[in-house]
Design a protein around this motif. Structure first.
Motif, PDB file in Angstrom:
ATOM      1  N   ALA A  46       0.833  -1.212   0.000  1.00 55.49           N
ATOM      2  CA  ALA A  46       0.000   0.000   0.000  1.00 55.49           C
ATOM      3  C   ALA A  46       0.863   1.254   0.000  1.00 55.49           C
ATOM      4  N   TRP A  47       1.955   1.233   0.759  1.00 54.46           N
ATOM      5  CA  TRP A  47       2.854   2.392   0.829  1.00 54.46           C
ATOM      6  C   TRP A  47       3.540   2.617  -0.527  1.00 54.46           C
ATOM      7  N   VAL A  48       4.055   1.541  -1.136  1.00 51.72           N
ATOM      8  CA  VAL A  48       4.718   1.668  -2.435  1.00 51.72           C
ATOM      9  C   VAL A  48       3.729   2.125  -3.506  1.00 51.72           C
ATOM     10  N   THR A  49       2.496   1.654  -3.421  1.00 50.80           N
ATOM     11  CA  THR A  49       1.481   2.080  -4.390  1.00 50.80           C
ATOM     12  C   THR A  49       1.322   3.591  -4.383  1.00 50.80           C
ATOM     13  N   GLU A  50       1.296   4.177  -3.192  1.00 52.37           N
ATOM     14  CA  GLU A  50       1.181   5.635  -3.102  1.00 52.37           C
ATOM     15  C   GLU A  50       2.425   6.319  -3.642  1.00 52.37           C
ATOM     16  N   ARG A  51       3.589   5.735  -3.425  1.00 55.52           N
ATOM     17  CA  ARG A  51       4.813   6.326  -3.967  1.00 55.52           C
ATOM     18  C   ARG A  51       4.787   6.295  -5.500  1.00 55.52           C
ATOM     19  N   LEU A  52       4.326   5.192  -6.078  1.00 54.93           N
ATOM     20  CA  LEU A  52       4.259   5.105  -7.537  1.00 54.93           C
ATOM     21  C   LEU A  52       3.202   6.046  -8.104  1.00 54.93           C
ATOM     22  N   ARG A  53       2.088   6.193  -7.402  1.00 57.46           N
ATOM     23  CA  ARG A  53       1.087   7.177  -7.835  1.00 57.46           C
ATOM     24  C   ARG A  53       1.703   8.577  -7.839  1.00 57.46           C
ATOM     25  N   GLY A  54       2.557   8.848  -6.873  1.00 59.00           N
ATOM     26  CA  GLY A  54       3.222  10.148  -6.812  1.00 59.00           C
ATOM     27  C   GLY A  54       4.107  10.403  -8.019  1.00 59.00           C
ATOM     28  N   HIS A  55       4.595   9.325  -8.636  1.00 59.57           N
ATOM     29  CA  HIS A  55       5.390   9.447  -9.864  1.00 59.57           C
ATOM     30  C   HIS A  55       4.507   9.465 -11.112  1.00 59.57           C
ATOM     31  N   GLY A  56       3.196   9.423 -10.915  1.00 65.08           N
ATOM     32  CA  GLY A  56       2.274   9.529 -12.042  1.00 65.08           C
ATOM     33  C   GLY A  56       1.916   8.227 -12.708  1.00 65.08           C
ATOM     34  N   LEU A  57       2.327   7.071 -12.141  1.00 68.67           N
ATOM     35  CA  LEU A  57       1.991   5.803 -12.778  1.00 68.67           C
ATOM     36  C   LEU A  57       0.507   5.518 -12.640  1.00 68.67           C
TER      37      LEU A  57
END
Length: 235
Positions: A46-57
């Motif tokens: 869940a934490w990594v998902t938010e980090r990747l969303r932050g990169h626009g994925l």
């Protein structure tokens, strides 16, 4: 018994809490072991998902992950996060001898993101490719610290991803240090050397403060991306 019957029976079996046994070297060379449970893996995802969303994925993008098999405890949350975002991915080995597969996937898939790029892969590619030309148009590059230095040295923008003992450090697009999940880990630096310890979410692991032999500093102020997680800046 059909395959579907077998899978149905398997789903009804008790599953041990441990998903992975995480082994990592401390600063003195000793190997530290700690369990990674399925519940912890889900929180990491869940934490990594938010980090990747932050990169626009987002759905419709494609990704290339470069990793080695033994890196499962750190890379599995990345793969699960890509799946949750509906981002198809390919995998190449992070060792230099597999740089050709990275080149083929990059050429054929034109991935929106490359995650886990290593210095060994870049060194292998440098014999046959212009690194700046190859990667300058890749929107998201998350590379290991030594690879970040190589990429930035040829004028390619890259963010850092790093294994800090059992923890994962993940730089946001602000590129002002790699975030570590404060709910799970406590990170800091003493005499210019990073250490990690279990945070509230990992209290059951009993991981005491462990020097890692990695040079760096830790920033604890809020990041411009909105995250309050501490950020590691590698020396």
């Amino acid at each position: 018994m059909t395959r579907s019957d077998t899978l149905a029976r398997a789903r009804g079996l008790d599953r041990p809490q441990t998903a992975y046994l995480v082994r990592f070297p401390a600063a003195d060379g000793t190997i530290v072991e700690t369990d990674l449970t399925w519940a912890e893996l889900a929180r990491d995802t869940a934490w990594v998902t938010e980090r990747l969303r932050g990169h626009g994925l987002t759905a419709g993008h494609q990704a290339l992950v470069t990793a080695s098999g033994f890196e499962g405890p750190w890379i599995r949350p990345v793969i699960d996060a890509l799946r949750s975002l509906a981002v198809p991915y390919a995998i190449a080995e992070a060792m230099g001898w597999d740089h050709g597969r990275t080149a083929v996937f990059h050429r054929e898939l034109r991935p929106h993101a490359i995650i886990g790029l290593s210095a060994e892969t870049l060194e292998g590619l440098s014999g046959t490719a212009d690194l700046r030309e190859m990667f300058r148009d890749t929107p998201v590059l998350l590379a290991r610290p030594a690879a970040v230095r190589l990429l930035r040295g040829v004028g390619v923008t890259a963010s850092a991803i790093c294994f800090l003992g059992p923890a994962l450090a993940f730089e946001c697009p602000e590129r002002q240090g790699a975030h570590v999940n404060a709910a799970e880990w406590r990170v800091g630096a003493r005499d210019g050397e990073l250490f990690v310890a279990a945070g509230e979410g990992r209290a059951a692991t009993g991981l005491a403060e462990t020097p890692l032999g990695i040079r760096g500093t830790v920033l604890n102020g809020p990041c411009a991306c909105g995250s309050a997680d501490p950020r590691v800046v590698f020396s």
